[in-house]
Design an enzyme around this catalytic site. Structure first.
Site, PDB file in Angstrom:
ATOM      1  N   TRP A   4      -7.540   6.167  10.030  1.00 28.19           N
ATOM      2  CA  TRP A   4      -7.259   5.546   8.731  1.00 28.19           C
ATOM      3  C   TRP A   4      -6.566   6.549   7.814  1.00 28.19           C
ATOM      4  O   TRP A   4      -7.074   7.648   7.612  1.00 28.19           O
ATOM      5  CB  TRP A   4      -8.564   5.083   8.076  1.00 28.19           C
ATOM      6  CG  TRP A   4      -8.403   4.707   6.629  1.00 28.19           C
ATOM      7  CD1 TRP A   4      -7.549   3.782   6.108  1.00 28.19           C
ATOM      8  CD2 TRP A   4      -9.114   5.267   5.519  1.00 28.19           C
ATOM      9  NE1 TRP A   4      -7.689   3.731   4.744  1.00 28.19           N
ATOM     10  CE2 TRP A   4      -8.642   4.626   4.349  1.00 28.19           C
ATOM     11  CE3 TRP A   4     -10.111   6.247   5.388  1.00 28.19           C
ATOM     12  CZ2 TRP A   4      -9.124   4.930   3.074  1.00 28.19           C
ATOM     13  CZ3 TRP A   4     -10.595   6.544   4.123  1.00 28.19           C
ATOM     14  CH2 TRP A   4     -10.103   5.891   2.980  1.00 28.19           C
ATOM     15  N   GLY A   5      -5.410   6.141   7.292  1.00 29.48           N
ATOM     16  CA  GLY A   5      -4.783   6.930   6.237  1.00 29.48           C
ATOM     17  C   GLY A   5      -3.563   7.705   6.689  1.00 29.48           C
ATOM     18  O   GLY A   5      -3.504   8.220   7.812  1.00 29.48           O
ATOM     19  N   ASN A   6      -2.596   7.787   5.787  1.00 25.24           N
ATOM     20  CA  ASN A   6      -1.440   8.645   5.997  1.00 25.24           C
ATOM     21  C   ASN A   6      -1.871  10.067   6.344  1.00 25.24           C
ATOM     22  O   ASN A   6      -1.264  10.732   7.184  1.00 25.24           O
ATOM     23  CB  ASN A   6      -0.594   8.632   4.718  1.00 25.24           C
ATOM     24  CG  ASN A   6       0.415   9.749   4.676  1.00 25.24           C
ATOM     25  OD1 ASN A   6       1.336   9.787   5.476  1.00 25.24           O
ATOM     26  ND2 ASN A   6       0.217  10.698   3.758  1.00 25.24           N
ATOM     27  N   ASP A   7      -2.957  10.530   5.714  1.00 22.74           N
ATOM     28  CA  ASP A   7      -3.411  11.908   5.915  1.00 22.74           C
ATOM     29  C   ASP A   7      -4.060  12.120   7.279  1.00 22.74           C
ATOM     30  O   ASP A   7      -4.451  13.249   7.599  1.00 22.74           O
ATOM     31  CB  ASP A   7      -4.351  12.348   4.786  1.00 22.74           C
ATOM     32  CG  ASP A   7      -5.380  11.284   4.452  1.00 22.74           C
ATOM     33  OD1 ASP A   7      -5.771  10.524   5.358  1.00 22.74           O
ATOM     34  OD2 ASP A   7      -5.787  11.205   3.277  1.00 22.74           O
ATOM     35  N   SER A  58       0.832  -1.214   0.000  1.00 18.77           N
ATOM     36  CA  SER A  58       0.000   0.000   0.000  1.00 18.77           C
ATOM     37  C   SER A  58       0.865   1.262   0.000  1.00 18.77           C
ATOM     38  O   SER A  58       1.656   1.476   0.909  1.00 18.77           O
ATOM     39  CB  SER A  58      -0.900  -0.018   1.241  1.00 18.77           C
ATOM     40  OG  SER A  58      -1.234   1.285   1.665  1.00 18.77           O
TER      41      SER A  58
END
Lengths: 201, 201
Positions: A183-186, A14
């Site tokens: 959830w998520g890099n951001d 991912s």
């Protein structure tokens, strides 16, 4: 006070997980949190939840190619979209499960594998490529690849994946601070705000 | 030097668009950028691109409910998930097109409509509710609702939507700095980096 323990569910295949992974040591230092690297299988998460990879939508795939470069620039890390994508990551993830059973530095092998794929473009579906990464990380490649084929490593990867889904995960990277999921890099800034007791939910 | 002009494609029915919208005046002040508020129809974007609202996936919908609250907390803005969701926003978006044709302050009516929906829970599919918001914003509600039913406003909304899709949009909020597209409230830091000449892509 928030318990400063982060479970980081990751899959080497991912791209946004790779970006987030490059930031975890610094985040841990800033917040005093301990990060537990938990390999799972994103394909299994997608299958269980009905989600699909963002690149499945053509307009989103075109945007992602640029977006990933922007994040890499803003983090100051290498990034080259691999020729082989998507990549079958199950063996690499099992190797990490095997390495963790005998473990020392939890981020060393995951980061080395992600660098091999997301910077160098190695095909980690190939045992030889995984072996090369293990050796460069001063790990016993033959022993790890053998252990990766045993029921314990296979089962650990399944258990991690099923547990993440049961707790609410539908993509990667997924972080938990207790029952609170990110959830998520951001979402790293929100994860950090949580660790610093600045979020009530 | 990056041209400091941001086109902001927005739909009142999108929660992450509301969150981003609350930050645009401050971002414009910090960067010296001019923000052009361009109403479009997210439903039309989804239809044209094959994308769907994130809440369509149950696990993602559950996460979103919490995630939106976290962003609202971190921004220090009000947020209550409306009872009526999704909401038919076409009339509200046409009213904004009509108001822009006669325009003064570009963010006033969009922000007032978003506040009415995302903080007060008003059903903006109802002309009476839109009229109330227009009046509170010192605008001529009767004239705007009449103009919203005319071909010019209808066509403007279609043109904006089709143009956004043609330029690569697949969701909301979508921002353009020239040909460079940014998607999502969570990309405001990258948009700002772009405006400050810190991104090459």
């Amino acid at each position: 006070m928030t318990d400063k323990h982060v479970e980081f569910f990751w899959d080497v295949a991912s791209p946004y997980t790779y970006l987030a992974a490059t930031q975890m040591d610094a985040l841990a230092q800033r917040t005093g949190a301990v990060v537990q690297w938990r390999p799972f299988l994103l394909g299994g998460v997608f299958k269980a939840t009905g989600n699909q990879m963002p690149a499945a939508l053509p307009a989103k795939a075109r945007y992602m190619a640029v977006d990933l470069q922007r994040w890499a620039q803003s983090y100051g890390v290498g990034f080259h979209f691999p020729k082989i994508f998507p990549m079958r990551s199950v063996l690499a993830q099992r190797v990490v499960c095997a390495a963790q059973a005998a473990a020392d530095t939890p981020s060393r092998l995951p980061l080395a594998l992600m660098h091999a794929y997301w910077v160098e473009g190695c095909d980690l579906a190939q045992p030889d490529e995984i072996a090369r990464v293990c050796e460069a990380a001063a790990l016993d490649a033959d022993a790890l690849l053998a252990a990766a084929g045993q029921p314990q490593a296979k089962s650990q990867l399944q258990v991690n994946t099923a547990e993440a889904v049961q707790r609410g995960a539908f993509g990667a990277p997924t972080f938990f601070v207790g029952t609170r999921m990110f959830w998520g890099n951001d979402r790293l800034p929100l994860l950090e705000a949580c660790l610093n007791d600045r979020l009530s939910v």
